[in-house]
Design a protein around this motif. Structure first.
Motif, PDB file in Angstrom:
ATOM      1  N   UNK A  44      -5.496   7.701 -21.189  1.00 22.95           N
ATOM      2  CA  UNK A  44      -5.705   9.082 -21.610  1.00 22.95           C
ATOM      3  C   UNK A  44      -5.419  10.084 -20.497  1.00 22.95           C
ATOM      4  N   UNK A  45      -5.609   9.652 -19.246  1.00 20.85           N
ATOM      5  CA  UNK A  45      -5.436  10.576 -18.123  1.00 20.85           C
ATOM      6  C   UNK A  45      -4.586   9.947 -17.020  1.00 20.85           C
ATOM      7  N   UNK A  46      -3.320   9.656 -17.308  1.00 24.19           N
ATOM      8  CA  UNK A  46      -2.475   9.031 -16.284  1.00 24.19           C
ATOM      9  C   UNK A  46      -2.268   9.904 -15.049  1.00 24.19           C
ATOM     10  N   UNK A  47      -2.320  11.226 -15.225  1.00 22.41           N
ATOM     11  CA  UNK A  47      -2.184  12.109 -14.068  1.00 22.41           C
ATOM     12  C   UNK A  47      -3.306  11.845 -13.061  1.00 22.41           C
ATOM     13  N   UNK A  48      -4.525  11.712 -13.554  1.00 25.73           N
ATOM     14  CA  UNK A  48      -5.645  11.404 -12.666  1.00 25.73           C
ATOM     15  C   UNK A  48      -5.515   9.985 -12.111  1.00 25.73           C
ATOM     16  N   UNK A  49      -4.994   9.064 -12.926  1.00 26.81           N
ATOM     17  CA  UNK A  49      -4.783   7.697 -12.439  1.00 26.81           C
ATOM     18  C   UNK A  49      -3.837   7.707 -11.244  1.00 26.81           C
ATOM     19  N   UNK A  50      -2.790   8.536 -11.340  1.00 27.25           N
ATOM     20  CA  UNK A  50      -1.849   8.656 -10.238  1.00 27.25           C
ATOM     21  C   UNK A  50      -2.505   9.183  -8.984  1.00 27.25           C
ATOM     22  N   UNK A  51      -3.378  10.167  -9.144  1.00 26.30           N
ATOM     23  CA  UNK A  51      -4.083  10.716  -7.984  1.00 26.30           C
ATOM     24  C   UNK A  51      -4.995   9.660  -7.359  1.00 26.30           C
ATOM     25  N   UNK A  52      -5.699   8.904  -8.185  1.00 29.31           N
ATOM     26  CA  UNK A  52      -6.555   7.841  -7.660  1.00 29.31           C
ATOM     27  C   UNK A  52      -5.722   6.874  -6.812  1.00 29.31           C
ATOM     28  N   UNK A  53      -4.590   6.462  -7.343  1.00 27.50           N
ATOM     29  CA  UNK A  53      -3.728   5.521  -6.639  1.00 27.50           C
ATOM     30  C   UNK A  53      -3.219   6.118  -5.333  1.00 27.50           C
ATOM     31  N   UNK A  54      -2.816   7.385  -5.376  1.00 27.57           N
ATOM     32  CA  UNK A  54      -2.270   8.039  -4.188  1.00 27.57           C
ATOM     33  C   UNK A  54      -3.320   8.225  -3.097  1.00 27.57           C
ATOM     34  N   UNK A  55      -4.546   8.573  -3.484  1.00 30.34           N
ATOM     35  CA  UNK A  55      -5.590   8.824  -2.489  1.00 30.34           C
ATOM     36  C   UNK A  55      -6.108   7.547  -1.842  1.00 30.34           C
ATOM     37  N   UNK A  56      -6.123   6.450  -2.608  1.00 32.02           N
ATOM     38  CA  UNK A  56      -6.727   5.223  -2.088  1.00 32.02           C
ATOM     39  C   UNK A  56      -5.720   4.248  -1.491  1.00 32.02           C
ATOM     40  N   UNK A  57      -4.435   4.402  -1.796  1.00 33.11           N
ATOM     41  CA  UNK A  57      -3.421   3.491  -1.262  1.00 33.11           C
ATOM     42  C   UNK A  57      -2.969   3.987   0.108  1.00 33.11           C
ATOM     43  N   UNK A  58      -3.562   3.460   1.133  1.00 36.24           N
ATOM     44  CA  UNK A  58      -3.198   3.842   2.499  1.00 36.24           C
ATOM     45  C   UNK A  58      -3.328   2.631   3.419  1.00 36.24           C
TER      46      UNK A  58
ATOM     47  N   UNK B  16       0.827  -1.204   0.000  1.00 40.32           N
ATOM     48  CA  UNK B  16       0.000   0.000   0.000  1.00 40.32           C
ATOM     49  C   UNK B  16       0.866   1.262   0.000  1.00 40.32           C
ATOM     50  N   UNK B  17       1.969   1.249   0.752  1.00 39.26           N
ATOM     51  CA  UNK B  17       2.874   2.400   0.727  1.00 39.26           C
ATOM     52  C   UNK B  17       3.546   2.534  -0.634  1.00 39.26           C
ATOM     53  N   UNK B  18       3.862   1.408  -1.249  1.00 38.65           N
ATOM     54  CA  UNK B  18       4.449   1.454  -2.590  1.00 38.65           C
ATOM     55  C   UNK B  18       3.446   2.049  -3.582  1.00 38.65           C
ATOM     56  N   UNK B  19       2.172   1.642  -3.460  1.00 37.02           N
ATOM     57  CA  UNK B  19       1.140   2.214  -4.311  1.00 37.02           C
ATOM     58  C   UNK B  19       0.992   3.710  -4.090  1.00 37.02           C
ATOM     59  N   UNK B  20       1.072   4.131  -2.834  1.00 37.84           N
ATOM     60  CA  UNK B  20       0.985   5.561  -2.490  1.00 37.84           C
ATOM     61  C   UNK B  20       2.117   6.334  -3.166  1.00 37.84           C
ATOM     62  N   UNK B  21       3.348   5.848  -3.011  1.00 37.01           N
ATOM     63  CA  UNK B  21       4.497   6.526  -3.616  1.00 37.01           C
ATOM     64  C   UNK B  21       4.420   6.505  -5.142  1.00 37.01           C
ATOM     65  N   UNK B  22       3.999   5.365  -5.696  1.00 34.67           N
ATOM     66  CA  UNK B  22       3.890   5.256  -7.153  1.00 34.67           C
ATOM     67  C   UNK B  22       2.858   6.225  -7.699  1.00 34.67           C
TER      68      UNK B  22
ATOM     69  N   UNK C  52     -11.516   8.332   3.822  1.00 33.91           N
ATOM     70  CA  UNK C  52     -12.469   7.835   2.826  1.00 33.91           C
ATOM     71  C   UNK C  52     -13.246   8.985   2.197  1.00 33.91           C
ATOM     72  N   UNK C  53     -13.659   9.935   3.020  1.00 32.38           N
ATOM     73  CA  UNK C  53     -14.411  11.081   2.498  1.00 32.38           C
ATOM     74  C   UNK C  53     -13.542  11.885   1.534  1.00 32.38           C
ATOM     75  N   UNK C  54     -12.280  12.097   1.902  1.00 28.80           N
ATOM     76  CA  UNK C  54     -11.371  12.835   1.024  1.00 28.80           C
ATOM     77  C   UNK C  54     -11.145  12.078  -0.287  1.00 28.80           C
ATOM     78  N   UNK C  55     -10.851  10.773  -0.179  1.00 30.03           N
ATOM     79  CA  UNK C  55     -10.576   9.982  -1.374  1.00 30.03           C
ATOM     80  C   UNK C  55     -11.798   9.906  -2.287  1.00 30.03           C
ATOM     81  N   UNK C  56     -12.968   9.662  -1.699  1.00 26.56           N
ATOM     82  CA  UNK C  56     -14.188   9.560  -2.501  1.00 26.56           C
ATOM     83  C   UNK C  56     -14.568  10.904  -3.106  1.00 26.56           C
ATOM     84  N   UNK C  57     -14.422  11.972  -2.322  1.00 23.73           N
ATOM     85  CA  UNK C  57     -14.764  13.296  -2.827  1.00 23.73           C
ATOM     86  C   UNK C  57     -13.860  13.726  -3.967  1.00 23.73           C
ATOM     87  N   UNK C  58     -12.561  13.529  -3.809  1.00 31.56           N
ATOM     88  CA  UNK C  58     -11.625  13.904  -4.856  1.00 31.56           C
ATOM     89  C   UNK C  58     -11.791  13.018  -6.087  1.00 31.56           C
TER      90      UNK C  58
END
Length: 246
Positions: free
Chosen positions: A176-190, A123-129, A198-204
């Motif tokens: 098409x949107x790897x930048x957003x993919x990175x944000x998804x991974x960063x917000x949910x990998x914890x 999960x930390x690796x996913x966060x950093x990635x 959860x509220x922050x990750x779901x809202x973003x």
């Protein structure tokens, strides 16, 4: 605004952005040395915290979505010089995030806690990635244009920016949107997912899904059939397993 002042403003806006970006990583990662984080901050009743946090997420989403639209840019540049428009956007976006950091209210209660288990390190690796993908994605396109420095520099050197070209470097060949993919991974990998996180990750995540819809409409308007064809070959947030029929 003079050429030198425009460049100085662009550099200042970029510096604020970069400091804010680094703090965002600490905020989402819940690093205790950062002070206020997604799970550490002023205590509030749950109902109050939910309302405040949702308002902060909505404020961030509205600022990003409205100021990024072509119609707003066309109206905005009647007041703000075109060479400084992106820097103003970057600065306002950073200030909006600072407001979120300042007024965020943690919500306790844990959905999962992988601390000390075999899942913690992945999960930390996913966060950093995730954050690495976000940063690398900006450079794959044009980091300095994206954050307003190129516009100011071209204004100083009296250069004209080239016409936008549709490119698919590295990640963009498949997503098409790897930048957003990175944000998804960063917000949910914890390793520790609290209700506040959860509220922050779901809202973003909800904001990003909405933003993609408007961003793609602008890209179709800019690149036409080339972008339409690209949508059939590359996935939105993850690689497409099979080509979609046209």
């Amino acid at each position: 605004m003079s050429r030198a002042a425009t460049l100085l403003f662009a550099i200042l806006a970029y510096a604020v952005f970069f400091a804010t970006f680094l703090y965002l990583i600490c905020f989402v990662g819940n690093f205790p040395f950062a002070g206020t984080t997604v799970d550490h901050g002023p205590a509030s009743p749950v109902a109050v915290a939910v309302v405040v946090d949702l308002f902060l997420i909505a404020l961030f989403g509205l600022q990003h979505s409205v100021m990024a639209r072509q119609g707003f840019k066309q109206a905005w540049t009647r007041t703000v010089p075109a060479q400084a428009e992106r820097s103003v956007y970057v600065l306002v976006a950073s200030l909006t995030l600072i407001v979120l950091f300042t007024f965020w209210r943690p919500i306790q209660g844990t959905l999962w806690d992988a601390t000390g288990t075999a899942f913690e390190m992945p999960l930390w690796i996913g966060f950093a990635a995730g954050w690495g993908i976000v940063l690398l994605s900006t450079f794959l396109l044009n980091h300095f244009e994206l954050f307003g420095l190129q516009q100011a520099w071209f204004h100083v050197t009296e250069r004209t920016a080239a016409k936008p070209q549709m490119r698919q470097p590295l990640f963009y060949k498949w997503v098409r949107h790897p930048l957003y993919s990175g944000f998804f991974l960063a917000f949910w990998s914890t390793p520790v997912m609290t209700w506040g996180h959860l509220l922050l990750a779901a809202g973003m995540s909800s904001y990003m899904l909405i933003a993609i819809r408007y961003e793609e409409r602008d890209l179709v308007g800019l690149f036409g059939k080339d972008y339409e064809d690209y949508r059939h070959t590359a996935g939105m947030l993850t690689p497409r397993l099979r080509r979609r029929d046209v």
